[in-house]
Write a protein that holds these residues in place. Sequence first.
Motif, short mmCIF file in Angstrom:
data_model
loop_
_atom_site.label_atom_id
_atom_site.label_comp_id
_atom_site.label_asym_id
_atom_site.label_seq_id
_atom_site.Cartn_x
_atom_site.Cartn_y
_atom_site.Cartn_z
N SER A 1 53.83 60.54 60.79
CA SER A 1 53.27 60.50 62.15
C SER A 1 52.75 61.86 62.59
CB SER A 1 54.34 60.01 63.13
OG SER A 1 55.50 60.84 63.05
N SER B 1 45.19 63.29 61.83
CA SER B 1 44.65 61.94 62.03
C SER B 1 43.27 61.75 61.41
CB SER B 1 44.60 61.62 63.53
OG SER B 1 43.77 62.56 64.19
N ASP B 2 42.53 62.85 61.23
CA ASP B 2 41.18 62.74 60.66
C ASP B 2 41.12 63.26 59.24
OD1 ASP B 2 41.68 65.35 61.30
OD2 ASP B 2 39.72 65.74 62.24
N ARG C 1 50.51 56.27 57.39
CA ARG C 1 50.05 56.54 58.75
C ARG C 1 48.84 55.68 59.09
NH1 ARG C 1 46.17 58.82 61.23
NH2 ARG C 1 45.16 59.35 59.26
N ARG C 2 47.88 55.59 58.17
CA ARG C 2 46.67 54.81 58.43
C ARG C 2 47.00 53.31 58.55
NH1 ARG C 2 41.02 55.69 57.45
NH2 ARG C 2 41.57 57.91 57.36
N GLN D 1 49.88 51.89 59.47
CA GLN D 1 50.64 51.59 60.69
C GLN D 1 49.80 51.71 61.95
OE1 GLN D 1 54.34 53.76 60.84
NE2 GLN D 1 55.25 52.51 59.24
N ASN D 2 48.87 52.64 61.94
CA ASN D 2 48.08 52.88 63.15
C ASN D 2 46.80 52.05 63.23
OD1 ASN D 2 49.95 54.76 64.00
ND2 ASN D 2 48.85 56.50 63.15
N HIS D 3 46.23 51.71 62.06
CA HIS D 3 44.91 51.08 62.08
C HIS D 3 44.80 49.82 61.22
CE1 HIS D 3 43.53 54.63 64.22
NE2 HIS D 3 44.06 55.40 63.27
N GLY D 4 45.82 49.50 60.42
CA GLY D 4 45.80 48.26 59.66
C GLY D 4 45.30 48.39 58.23
N SER E 1 42.60 47.25 56.59
CA SER E 1 41.20 47.60 56.31
C SER E 1 40.99 49.11 56.36
CB SER E 1 40.26 46.91 57.31
OG SER E 1 40.32 45.52 57.18
N ALA E 2 41.58 49.76 57.37
CA ALA E 2 41.45 51.21 57.49
C ALA E 2 42.16 51.91 56.33
CB ALA E 2 42.04 51.68 58.83
N GLU F 1 39.92 51.74 53.39
CA GLU F 1 38.84 52.72 53.46
C GLU F 1 39.33 54.08 52.96
OE1 GLU F 1 37.41 52.84 57.42
OE2 GLU F 1 36.68 50.76 57.43
#
Length: 973
Positions: A873, A877-878, A898-899, A901-904, A906-907, A910
């Motif tokens: 966490s 983030s980028d 992290r990706r 949990q925060n964005h699902g 598909s993210a 990517e």
Amino acid sequence: MTDIKSPKKLIEVALPLDDINAAAAREKSIRHGHPSTLHLWWARRPLAAARAVLFAQLVNDPGYQRELGYGVNKQEAERKREKLFDIIRDFVKWENTNNEEVLSRAREAIWESWRETCHLNRNHPQAAELFDPEKLPAFHDPFAGGGAIPLEAQRLGLESHASDLNPVAVMINKAMIEIPPKFAGQPPVGPLPEQDTTGKDTLRPGSGLTEYWSGARGLAEDVRRYGHWMHEEAFKRIGHLYPKVKINPEIIAERPDLEMYANEELTVIAWLWVKTVNSPSPAFEDVRVPLASTYLLSKKKGDDHYVEVEADGRDWRFVVRRGEAPDSAKKGNKLSRGANFSCVVSGAPIGHKYVKEQGKLGRIGSKLMGIVLQGKRERVYISPSVEHEEIAKSAVPDWEPNLPISGSTQYLGVKPYGIEKFSELFTKRQLVALNEFFQLIGEVEGKIEEDFRDVNGDEDEAPLSMGGRGSIAYAQAVCSYLVFALGKVENIGSTVASWMNDRGAFRETFARQAIQMTWDYAEANPFASAGGSFLTAIDKGAKSIAHLPANQLGSAVQFDATLQDISKNKVVSTDPPYYDNVPYADLSDFFYVWMRRGLRKMWPDIFSTIAVPKSEELVAFSHRHESRDVAESFFMKGMKEAMKKISWEMHPAFPITIYYAFKQVNESEVGAGNTGWETFLAAVIESGLEIHGTWPMRTEGSGRLRGLNSNALASSIVLVCRKRMPVAETTSRRNFQRQLREEMPEALEAMIGGQSGQAPIAPVDLAQAAIGPGMAIYSKYEAVLNQDGSLMSVHDALVLINRAITEFLTPDSGNFDADTQFCASWFDQYAWSSGPFGEADTLARAKGTSVDGVKEAGVVESGAGKVRLLKWSGYESDWDPAADKRTPVWEACHQMIRRLQNHGESAAGELLAKMPEKGEAIRQLAYHLYTLCERKKWADEARAYNELIGSWHAIVAASHETGHAGEQVGFDL
């Protein structure tokens, strides 16, 4: 039998496990038409899992043709395997349970594999007996229990046979696989009810449509029709004991919100009672006071109802209020866990010893606490009525089931409170109602016979137990199902059943696999149109019967699994007892004592004993033996004999599949396991069976990880076994360890990498799945010998198998960069907490890196003499791996978490597309860290790693859609 050519079956190679588990978990919420609504059984396997396991046990894996040199290449074999997976994916869906198009594809695949096997063995000396290409082998389950496995064998087109020592289980199997085929296509013979209260839920589209009565639909409709007749007759005789409530001015004065029901008579759904004892205070010792665990009647938002106790000196009464309840109402007058309460008139504590003493003296009584009525699309809760309480207590039954309740108080928690007989689990009014309905079973039997003869004539006068199919047999068949419906009434109609204030419904007696003491209970109205009523039970049962396949012959008999010879040349899949999990024989008496009353004349052999047989039940309960060691020895000997019987008798062309469910899991050096599991494995291996694989079957929701001291997601393990070669050799411990080192990595890679469309095994399931290849090595030998010549135990073998898993997953195995090796070791010691810099510096140097290096990588913070790993966490983030000059696998793995949990998914896909070369290492690290967290009982961290692997297939698919250079190992998308 050594010259039999037996191709590997699909279940010995691969399964679409995620699809099976998802369908099995979903099925737990299915009620409409499910066999579980026919009669309760405590550990029925999900139909989806049973169907998938049987199919995979019956069909040849396409890879066998390559092994036999038939010229089929790997890609072709995988394509064919994927077609079999697609069949499984389709038929495990609940809505396809009776989809003939889907099932016919499955049956065709089974027939194709069978004919291939017959062709391979066409010159075998016993070909005529064992390999008839025009007839599938029959199926047998020697521990049939709730009947899911025999039922699915029948659905897949096999003649199905079930046996069990427990007479209740035998009757359940008769109801599912034996009776329906006898009367398949039989139109109903009963007259349509004059007043049909089931409305739109009726099974029939109209009378006279004979083509509609395929399968068991006609039988189901007669169960509904004659059940309706019984309901009407019973109400004529005892309906006065179940009065309605007129909403009079007195009630409205207390509850103005009920003005809309003024002068209406509302049907009672439930009378809510609470148990009582005399106050322990000397000043109030003649006052009976309640033992209420809650005063909440309804917690539904906007429809809150609770009970208030109005006390005035020695007098007190219950008043039902509408509105938000005070906090004190939530726990009633209960003080703490167990039978600990406070006296509502004196305030004195009522301890559990006092309550037990009162119970043993027969001094626990009951008091009406509230009444639940059927309103206009709502539940109406009102204060208790003296008249209703007096009517209930005026009932006098003419027969009571005075069979003693036997067994351990661990599962029979009512016994310490003086409840020693099954009759004491029912109110007098409940006993009167059940007696009346059972009396009507005898009357309706003659009515059905007469109606059947009027419609069909009658040439067959044999009873059902003797294979009859005429009027007598048909009447007995319908009556058997009517008795099953009464079993549902019993399950909800006891003083152990309670009221679920969050749902406005009944919690049944066996909400758990036990008969536990209940302080406030709900008495159902058997004549209402709600749960607990007879017509509701009839309707649910009829729908279940209508969904039964009834497509092949079946039989169910009472037999000890250690003595049976039914398995001869049959396919075997079974769900045996689990060491000391649940004493089904003790619990079954609750139903047996009533079932025997209604069915003893129809099924004399099954109901010849006063109670369910217990001494032969294959469970390790010390209360039935001199000690725990004697109990374990009894279980081990009996299970070994039962498995030996199966290994001798079963059809040699097929493996056997055996389910094992865990009571609990103890983390230790053998991984997830327990004494029962080890004892069970030892019994299987010593019986002469060789374990070829283990498949974790999850029946809990995939998004929920239970406490790490429980069985997490894997609630069942399916063992795949074949008979060990009679000339099996012994081997040394050193050779066993060598084979583990050589063979386990490939097997583990296949599990965590997935194969041929198969999703990877979830970390939570890996320890159990990996037992398969490890035990395949151990069990193929007659014995594995330690250095001193002693036999290696199953426990020791599991220790070595678990070590092989740990060695494969550890970051020190050479598959990870130095930074990741440092992070993994530091995490093992400190998790996300800080540790001394000097210690970190020493560890980093040993791993070939430095603290400054891992700090530069962005995965630790260092300062003030302390070093701490950053949690995901706290990562950037980028973050872009392409722009990162130092990207250890540790960082990549936690950025993926992290990706995700925060964005699902598909993210996360990517992100993976930007570093495809790290996919395999990320996955392997997640497995390692999950295993570490599970051992240390770090539940939140374990959940994160398990979720990453659980979503891995979807993440990889998303990464491919994004596009990247390189391939993800283990996935061919």
